[in-house]
Design a protein around this motif. Structure first.
Motif, PDB file in Angstrom:
ATOM      1  N   LEU A  78       5.899 -31.922 -21.556  1.00  0.00           N
ATOM      2  CA  LEU A  78       5.666 -31.589 -23.028  1.00  0.00           C
ATOM      3  C   LEU A  78       4.879 -30.487 -22.854  1.00  0.00           C
ATOM      4  O   LEU A  78       4.717 -29.477 -23.559  1.00  0.00           O
ATOM      5  N   ILE A  79       3.544 -30.588 -22.065  1.00  0.00           N
ATOM      6  CA  ILE A  79       2.539 -29.606 -21.643  1.00  0.00           C
ATOM      7  C   ILE A  79       3.236 -28.195 -21.269  1.00  0.00           C
ATOM      8  O   ILE A  79       2.925 -27.058 -21.897  1.00  0.00           O
ATOM      9  N   CYS A  80       4.030 -28.178 -20.269  1.00  0.00           N
ATOM     10  CA  CYS A  80       4.828 -27.042 -19.780  1.00  0.00           C
ATOM     11  C   CYS A  80       5.528 -26.122 -21.105  1.00  0.00           C
ATOM     12  O   CYS A  80       5.611 -25.290 -20.826  1.00  0.00           O
ATOM     13  N   ILE A  81       6.260 -27.042 -21.750  1.00  0.00           N
ATOM     14  CA  ILE A  81       7.163 -26.691 -22.652  1.00  0.00           C
ATOM     15  C   ILE A  81       6.451 -25.800 -23.662  1.00  0.00           C
ATOM     16  O   ILE A  81       6.853 -25.015 -24.275  1.00  0.00           O
ATOM     17  N   ALA A  82       5.270 -26.632 -24.195  1.00  0.00           N
ATOM     18  CA  ALA A  82       4.296 -26.044 -25.168  1.00  0.00           C
ATOM     19  C   ALA A  82       3.763 -24.618 -24.549  1.00  0.00           C
ATOM     20  O   ALA A  82       3.779 -23.632 -25.336  1.00  0.00           O
ATOM     21  N   LEU A  83       3.385 -24.639 -23.260  1.00  0.00           N
ATOM     22  CA  LEU A  83       2.976 -23.573 -22.609  1.00  0.00           C
ATOM     23  C   LEU A  83       3.972 -22.357 -22.745  1.00  0.00           C
ATOM     24  O   LEU A  83       3.815 -21.029 -22.668  1.00  0.00           O
ATOM     25  N   ALA A  84       5.159 -22.958 -22.186  1.00  0.00           N
ATOM     26  CA  ALA A  84       6.403 -21.853 -22.047  1.00  0.00           C
ATOM     27  C   ALA A  84       6.571 -21.076 -23.656  1.00  0.00           C
ATOM     28  O   ALA A  84       7.181 -20.109 -23.601  1.00  0.00           O
ATOM     29  N   TYR A  85       6.209 -21.959 -24.691  1.00  0.00           N
ATOM     30  CA  TYR A  85       6.908 -21.250 -25.942  1.00  0.00           C
ATOM     31  C   TYR A  85       5.705 -20.479 -26.514  1.00  0.00           C
ATOM     32  O   TYR A  85       5.806 -20.203 -27.670  1.00  0.00           O
ATOM     33  N   LEU A  86       4.464 -20.442 -25.934  1.00  0.00           N
ATOM     34  CA  LEU A  86       3.517 -19.608 -26.376  1.00  0.00           C
ATOM     35  C   LEU A  86       3.746 -18.183 -26.709  1.00  0.00           C
ATOM     36  O   LEU A  86       3.461 -17.539 -27.689  1.00  0.00           O
ATOM     37  N   PRO A  87       4.404 -17.295 -26.051  1.00  0.00           N
ATOM     38  CA  PRO A  87       4.760 -16.060 -26.152  1.00  0.00           C
ATOM     39  C   PRO A  87       5.917 -16.135 -27.337  1.00  0.00           C
ATOM     40  O   PRO A  87       6.018 -14.897 -27.925  1.00  0.00           O
ATOM     41  N   PHE A  88       6.628 -17.039 -27.573  1.00  0.00           N
ATOM     42  CA  PHE A  88       7.708 -16.943 -28.628  1.00  0.00           C
ATOM     43  C   PHE A  88       7.337 -17.767 -29.776  1.00  0.00           C
ATOM     44  O   PHE A  88       8.025 -18.396 -30.755  1.00  0.00           O
ATOM     45  N   GLN A 141       6.735 -16.224 -32.797  1.00  0.00           N
ATOM     46  CA  GLN A 141       7.280 -15.611 -33.762  1.00  0.00           C
ATOM     47  C   GLN A 141       8.762 -16.209 -34.012  1.00  0.00           C
ATOM     48  O   GLN A 141       9.292 -16.110 -35.291  1.00  0.00           O
ATOM     49  N   GLN A 142       9.246 -16.541 -32.964  1.00  0.00           N
ATOM     50  CA  GLN A 142      10.792 -16.805 -32.980  1.00  0.00           C
ATOM     51  C   GLN A 142      10.819 -18.391 -32.945  1.00  0.00           C
ATOM     52  O   GLN A 142      12.084 -18.844 -32.836  1.00  0.00           O
ATOM     53  N   GLY A 143       9.997 -19.097 -33.597  1.00  0.00           N
ATOM     54  CA  GLY A 143      10.116 -20.549 -33.673  1.00  0.00           C
ATOM     55  C   GLY A 143       9.448 -21.467 -32.563  1.00  0.00           C
ATOM     56  O   GLY A 143       9.533 -22.665 -32.658  1.00  0.00           O
ATOM     57  N   HIS A 148       6.402 -22.030 -32.592  1.00  0.00           N
ATOM     58  CA  HIS A 148       5.230 -22.868 -33.376  1.00  0.00           C
ATOM     59  C   HIS A 148       5.758 -24.184 -33.468  1.00  0.00           C
ATOM     60  O   HIS A 148       4.960 -25.070 -33.583  1.00  0.00           O
ATOM     61  N   PHE A 149       6.946 -24.479 -33.776  1.00  0.00           N
ATOM     62  CA  PHE A 149       7.295 -25.530 -33.797  1.00  0.00           C
ATOM     63  C   PHE A 149       7.331 -26.531 -32.512  1.00  0.00           C
ATOM     64  O   PHE A 149       6.910 -27.785 -32.572  1.00  0.00           O
ATOM     65  N   TYR A 150       7.448 -25.858 -31.335  1.00  0.00           N
ATOM     66  CA  TYR A 150       7.431 -26.793 -30.225  1.00  0.00           C
ATOM     67  C   TYR A 150       6.014 -26.968 -29.772  1.00  0.00           C
ATOM     68  O   TYR A 150       5.749 -28.140 -29.260  1.00  0.00           O
ATOM     69  N   ILE A 151       5.049 -25.916 -30.055  1.00  0.00           N
ATOM     70  CA  ILE A 151       3.627 -26.032 -29.753  1.00  0.00           C
ATOM     71  C   ILE A 151       3.247 -27.261 -30.870  1.00  0.00           C
ATOM     72  O   ILE A 151       2.501 -28.114 -30.239  1.00  0.00           O
ATOM     73  N   LEU A 152       3.614 -27.374 -32.130  1.00  0.00           N
ATOM     74  CA  LEU A 152       3.225 -28.411 -32.957  1.00  0.00           C
ATOM     75  C   LEU A 152       3.716 -29.591 -32.672  1.00  0.00           C
ATOM     76  O   LEU A 152       3.162 -30.469 -33.114  1.00  0.00           O
ATOM     77  N   TYR A 153       4.787 -29.494 -32.093  1.00  0.00           N
ATOM     78  CA  TYR A 153       5.537 -31.018 -31.718  1.00  0.00           C
ATOM     79  C   TYR A 153       4.931 -31.504 -30.197  1.00  0.00           C
ATOM     80  O   TYR A 153       4.534 -32.648 -29.999  1.00  0.00           O
ATOM     81  N   CYS A 154       4.918 -30.596 -29.260  1.00  0.00           N
ATOM     82  CA  CYS A 154       4.551 -30.839 -27.824  1.00  0.00           C
ATOM     83  C   CYS A 154       3.267 -31.506 -27.454  1.00  0.00           C
ATOM     84  O   CYS A 154       2.935 -32.368 -26.917  1.00  0.00           O
TER      85      CYS A 154
END
Length: 151
Positions: A94-104, A106-108, A110-116
């Motif tokens: 979960l932490i790795c996925i949240a970090l991977a979605y930091l650059p994205f 604008q493209q959604g 934030h959903f993964y960061i707010l979930y993970c």
């Protein structure tokens, strides 16, 4: 009233955890395909993860009562050992996925960061409980069967 689990096993909470991961991976796959419905699967994943945490806590209570009765010590230790590994892997993913979605963001992303991030923090509870139970079970196994010194 929900019946208490009769055995201490990872399978008591494993099914709900598996369903949660299926919903999470489905949403991850849909976001990779750039389908806008990926955010619909995340709440279902969160609900099943919370249900799995509830079942873990129930099984943990049963394991503590079995621990006090000095019955099935190896099963209790095995339960805590496996649970610690499972939840540690989930936290890391979960932490790795949240970090991977930091650059994205604008493209959604934030959903993964707010979930993970909150789900990883929630998974810390059973991880810490499993670690404590594993150490307590390990200490009691050592007290019962002391090591024989061959010197």
């Amino acid at each position: 009233m929900i019946k208490q689990p009769s055995k201490v096993s990872v399978f008591n909470y494993g099914f709900a955890l598996g369903v949660s991961e299926v919903f999470f991976l489905t949403s991850f796959y849909l976001s990779i395909l750039d389908v806008s419905y990926f955010a619909v699967a995340l709440p279902f994943s969160a609900v099943f993860l919370l249900v799995s945490l509830y079942f873990f806590i129930r099984t943990d209570k049963v394991a503590k009562t079995l621990h006090k009765q000095r019955v099935e010590r190896e099963a209790v230790y095995s339960f805590y050992h496996k649970s610690f590994g499972i939840f540690l892997i989930i936290i890391a993913a979960l932490i790795c996925i949240a970090l991977a979605y930091l650059p994205f963001i604008q493209q959604g992303g934030h959903f993964y960061i707010l979930y993970c991030v909150p789900m990883a923090i929630l998974c810390l509870v059973p991880c810490i409980a499993s670690y404590k139970g594993m150490k307590l079970s390990k200490l009691n196994i050592d007290k019962v069967s002391p090591h024989i010194d061959m010197n």
